[in-house]
Design a protein around this motif. Structure first.
Motif, PDB file in Angstrom:
ATOM      1  N   ASP A 170       0.790  -1.236   0.000  1.00 44.11           N
ATOM      2  CA  ASP A 170       0.000   0.000   0.000  1.00 44.11           C
ATOM      3  C   ASP A 170       0.823   1.287   0.000  1.00 44.11           C
ATOM      4  O   ASP A 170       0.299   2.347  -0.292  1.00 44.11           O
ATOM      5  N   GLY A 171       2.042   1.229   0.380  1.00 43.29           N
ATOM      6  CA  GLY A 171       2.839   2.463   0.438  1.00 43.29           C
ATOM      7  C   GLY A 171       2.563   3.231   1.726  1.00 43.29           C
ATOM      8  O   GLY A 171       1.927   2.717   2.637  1.00 43.29           O
ATOM      9  N   PHE A 172       3.047   4.502   1.771  1.00 44.13           N
ATOM     10  CA  PHE A 172       3.031   5.261   3.048  1.00 44.13           C
ATOM     11  C   PHE A 172       2.249   6.557   2.947  1.00 44.13           C
ATOM     12  O   PHE A 172       2.318   7.248   1.945  1.00 44.13           O
ATOM     13  N   ASN A 173       1.536   6.878   3.989  1.00 45.20           N
ATOM     14  CA  ASN A 173       0.876   8.182   4.082  1.00 45.20           C
ATOM     15  C   ASN A 173       1.743   9.184   4.831  1.00 45.20           C
ATOM     16  O   ASN A 173       1.657  10.383   4.611  1.00 45.20           O
ATOM     17  N   ILE A 174       2.540   8.656   5.743  1.00 49.99           N
ATOM     18  CA  ILE A 174       3.432   9.536   6.512  1.00 49.99           C
ATOM     19  C   ILE A 174       4.855   9.135   6.131  1.00 49.99           C
ATOM     20  O   ILE A 174       5.303   8.029   6.462  1.00 49.99           O
ATOM     21  N   ARG A 175       5.553  10.016   5.458  1.00 49.62           N
ATOM     22  CA  ARG A 175       6.889   9.689   4.967  1.00 49.62           C
ATOM     23  C   ARG A 175       7.929  10.298   5.909  1.00 49.62           C
ATOM     24  O   ARG A 175       7.638  11.232   6.651  1.00 49.62           O
ATOM     25  N   GLU A 176       9.155   9.749   5.848  1.00 47.18           N
ATOM     26  CA  GLU A 176      10.209  10.245   6.748  1.00 47.18           C
ATOM     27  C   GLU A 176      10.423  11.743   6.568  1.00 47.18           C
ATOM     28  O   GLU A 176      10.652  12.479   7.520  1.00 47.18           O
ATOM     29  N   LEU A 177      10.338  12.208   5.314  1.00 48.09           N
ATOM     30  CA  LEU A 177      10.558  13.640   5.084  1.00 48.09           C
ATOM     31  C   LEU A 177       9.468  14.486   5.724  1.00 48.09           C
ATOM     32  O   LEU A 177       9.715  15.599   6.182  1.00 48.09           O
ATOM     33  N   ASP A 178       8.230  13.914   5.791  1.00 51.24           N
ATOM     34  CA  ASP A 178       7.133  14.644   6.446  1.00 51.24           C
ATOM     35  C   ASP A 178       7.480  14.941   7.901  1.00 51.24           C
ATOM     36  O   ASP A 178       7.053  15.940   8.476  1.00 51.24           O
ATOM     37  N   LYS A 179       8.259  14.024   8.486  1.00 57.86           N
ATOM     38  CA  LYS A 179       8.574  14.161   9.907  1.00 57.86           C
ATOM     39  C   LYS A 179       9.613  15.251  10.166  1.00 57.86           C
ATOM     40  O   LYS A 179       9.888  15.581  11.314  1.00 57.86           O
ATOM     41  N   ARG A 180      10.193  15.734   9.104  1.00 57.65           N
ATOM     42  CA  ARG A 180      11.206  16.782   9.280  1.00 57.65           C
ATOM     43  C   ARG A 180      10.635  18.176   9.005  1.00 57.65           C
ATOM     44  O   ARG A 180      11.363  19.148   8.949  1.00 57.65           O
ATOM     45  N   THR A 181       9.361  18.247   8.807  1.00 56.00           N
ATOM     46  CA  THR A 181       8.768  19.566   8.553  1.00 56.00           C
ATOM     47  C   THR A 181       8.515  20.285   9.873  1.00 56.00           C
ATOM     48  O   THR A 181       8.390  19.654  10.927  1.00 56.00           O
TER      49      THR A 181
END
Ligand SMILES: Cc1ncc(COP(=O)(O)O)c(C=O)c1O
Length: 651
Positions: free
Chosen positions: A46-57
């Motif tokens: 299914d893939g991801f809704n929350i990506r690692e890069l999102d966590k760096r915003t």
């Protein structure tokens, strides 16, 4: 299980000093990690809704900072909560929860199952039904014939018990009407000398005095006598649930030409206040709640019950149910249920009347585990006494517990002496057919083909509540796995609390409180010690009450900043409920029943120490919270006396 319960007990709780913190942390982490793997392995494509890069915003980091900060605030606030875990807490019926239940709850909470239906909780619905069967077996029901489920607590469990009992009471009346419409002839067994009779020949009073078993047989017979759809519609036209009390009363007096007195609910005078709520909510009315006096041991008085039945029969008032208590809220008294059942048998034999018996074992029900050996047979009273080293339990106590299997319904709260987190109550029905009398079909939860005749798993059909936590079921289930409902598990745990309570009782009895006097209620049937403190300068009931109220205030957490050394609670014994029971207590206080009876709502203030702590009876080097409590009480008495009159409301 090869370990002795004495050793196992040390692993059952986080511990008063969080001694088992590592264990709890390991298990909680295990549950969390396992849940994480489950999510990750569920359709990994299914893939991801929350990506690692999102966590760096910035927005993400700010939101996390808010969460962390607010959590810190919440954690700080919670420090003002009640230290239920401590040996210093001897207040309400609350203690630590078993680690098993905490971990079971946490693990299932991550899945958030809703036990309203198997569709929303395929796993925990099964666990809920399993724990209900375990509890049914513990009270002596046949698990194949009985049924039960979890509720949010004792109030709702008791509500359901009376809801079912009410529908069972009026069932023969509904069946008469339905059978007439359907052209079906039915016969019924009447209690006592009545013998077998044609249902259509019975008057209203006789119909309301059919045993619950015979009533449910009638219900089954009418379903077999005509097509299901016709029966369902005809029954529905004649049930109280459809018509409601106002219309039903009018209809019955027109149909039978017999304006009977209202049916009453008999409850032990010590019954929990929720019974008043329940009769009000069910439309029965609190006027119809009749208190049965209790004896000096705070147990329902069977002779008084008999006298009330005779008087009710004389005015032809049907008895909807008699509520007996196993572990009263205030005193932990265990009614002689065996004698209550004997009174019912006598009423059937001699008066031709009957009623349903409910045991409110919300507090004391788990104590039945004491009577079970690990091989599934019962322990004798003498055998249990040999392990407790006490005069407890008496032969009578064990008889009362064995009698639970004869009650039509029993309610037991895992969130009380099951040491399970809230919310967890339970209702058990001796005859599973009774649940059909409250069945309501939920259209959106129906299995393919409809719910009529559907299995247990559609819980929403038979229960008062709707959505409810599957996590609570998992908590109870895991705890019962670790602490079996017998001498190895809950039986041992509860025995320890009884031993602790008895040692506290004896220590208080033997302690020198002079110039004060601690007047104790009789030794408890389970684990709540009650007492009133007296001083020669207290000459009126009002003064005694105020003095004891001050002691309570000094030993409770009523106001922010309160830091009592030990925590207790208090209650008020009021007339006429406690008539008779309190006489010895009043006498010891130099008061007369007449003074107490005219005290109005003042009643008699009674202090209570609930011992749910299994470690209270531990030998040194464990902390001695019995001696500690007695000296703290002594100090509080001195201060309460020295400072009385300083405030306007003091004596
Ligand atoms: C004997 C008894 N029945 C019923 C209840 C009500 O239980 P709950 O508070 O879980 O609704 C209590 C609560 O203390 C109780 O002691």
């Amino acid at each position: 299980m090869s370990t002795t319960p004495r050793d196992a007990l040390r692993s059952w709780f986080l511990g008063p000093r969080a001694e088992n913190a590592e264990l709890l942390e390991r298990l909680v982490t295990e549950a969390l990690r396992d849940h994480v793997f489950w999510r990750r392995n569920y359709h990994p494509e299914d893939g991801f809704n929350i990506r690692e890069l999102d966590k760096r915003t910035e927005g993400y980091e700010e939101a996390v900072a808010t969460l962390t900060q607010e959590l810190m605030g919440l954690l700080a606030e919670l420090k003002s909560d009640v230290p239920f875990f401590s040996g210093r807490y001897k207040g309400h019926m609350a203690y630590q929860q078993t680690i098993a239940s905490q971990v079971g709850y946490f693990a299932a909470m991550l899945y958030n199952p809703n036990n309203v239906s198997i569709e929303a909780a395929p796993v925990t619905t099964r666990l809920e039904l399993e724990v209900a069967r375990q509890l049914s077996r513990m009270v002596g029901y046949d698990p194949a014939a009985s049924w039960g489920h979890l509720t949010s607590g004792g109030t709702v469990a008791n509500f359901e018990a009376l809801w079912m009992a009410r529908n069972v009471l009026y069932l023969p009346v509904a069946v008469v009407g339905a059978a007439e419409e359907l052209g079906v002839t039915l016969e019924v067994d009447r209690p006592g000398p009545g013998g077998r009779a044609r249902l259509a020949d019975l008057g209203l009073y006789d119909l309301l005095n059919v045993t619950s078993g015979a009533g449910l047989d009638l219900w089954q017979a009418v379903w077999q006598a005509a097509p299901a759809r016709d029966v369902s519609e005809a029954l529905s036209r004649h049930t109280l649930g459809t018509a409601g009390y106002q219309d039903y009363g009018r209809r019955l007096s027109a149909q039978f030409g017999d304006p009977l007195d209202d049916s009453v609910v008999l409850v032990a005078a010590t019954a929990h206040y929720s019974w008043e709520k329940i009769v009000r909510a069910l439309g029965i009315g609190s006027n119809q709640l009749v208190f049965v006096p209790v004896d000096p041991y705070y147990r329902l008085d069977p002779d008084a019950l008999w006298e009330q039945l005779v008087a009710l029969h004389r005015r032809r008032a049907p008895v909807l149910a008699c509520v007996s208590v196993c572990g009263t809220t205030e005193e932990s008294a265990v009614d002689r249920l065996d004698l209550v059942l004997a009174v019912r048998a006598r009423a059937e034999r001699e008066l031709g009347i009957t009623f349903q018996v409910h045991s409110d074992a919300c507090y004391g029900g788990y104590a039945a585990s004491v009577t079970w050996r690990k091989d599934g047979t019962r322990r004798t009273a003498a055998e249990i006494r040999a392990t407790t080293g006490e005069t407890w339990p008496s032969d009578d106590w064990v008889q009362s517990i064995l009698a639970l299997g004869g009650a039509d319904s029993v309610t037991i709260d895992p969130h009380k002496m099951g040491y399970i987190p809230y919310p967890a109550g339970a209702i058990l029905l001796k005859d599973r057919r009774a649940r059909e009398l409250v069945a309501t079909d939920p259209p959106y939860l129906a299995p393919a083909g409809g719910t009529a005749g559907a299995g247990d798993e559609y819980l929403g059909r038979f229960i008062f509540e709707g959505s409810k936590p599957g996590a609570a079921a998992a908590a109870v289930w895991l705890s019962h796995k670790v602490l079996p409902l017998d001498e190895r598990g809950y039986g041992y745990l509860i025995e320890r609390t009884v031993i602790g309570a008895r040692r506290l009782f004896r220590a208080m009895e033997g302690a020198d409180f002079s110039p004060f006097r601690v007047v104790l209620l009789p030794e408890p049937d389970i684990n709540i010690v009650c007492y009133v403190v007296h001083h020669p300068s207290l000459t009126s009931l009002e003064e005694i009450n105020r003095f004891n109220e001050r002691i309570y205030q000094a030993m409770s957490l009523g106001r922010p900043g309160d830091a009592p050394e030990y925590i207790i609670t208090r209650t008020r014994f009021e007339a006429p409920m406690y008539d008779g029971a309190v006489d010895p207590l009043l006498e010891a206080l130099g008061m007369t029943p007449a003074v107490w009876r005219t005290a109005g709502t003042g009643g008699l203030v009674v202090l209570r120490s609930t011992v749910m702590d299994p470690f209270l009876c531990d030998p040194p080097p464990a902390p001695d919270h019995i001696a500690g409590f007695i000296s703290a009480l002594r100090r509080v008495c001195d201060t309460a006396l020295a400072t009385r009159g300083r405030r306007r409301d003091d004596p």
